[in-house]
Scaffold this motif. Structure first.
Motif: not given
Length: 46
Positions: A11-20
């Motif tokens: 989660x830290x490497x690839x944050x949760x974006x609004x699209x997700x």
């Protein structure tokens, strides 16, 4: 050969974006609508 461990979580490497979030919300609504339809057909005996 030694295995290297990641120092950061996924989660830290690839944050949760609004699209997700919208993608997950859409699938949740779709799943609930499908289950609702199946239950309605089962209860009403159509």
């Amino acid at each position: 050969m030694r295995w290297r461990s990641a120092t950061t979580g996924a989660d830290e490497m690839r944050g949760t974006s609004d699209d997700d979030i919208s993608y997950a919300t859409g699938w949740t609504i779709s799943g609930l609508a499908t289950l609702g339809t199946i239950v309605a057909i089962w209860v009403l005996g159509i």
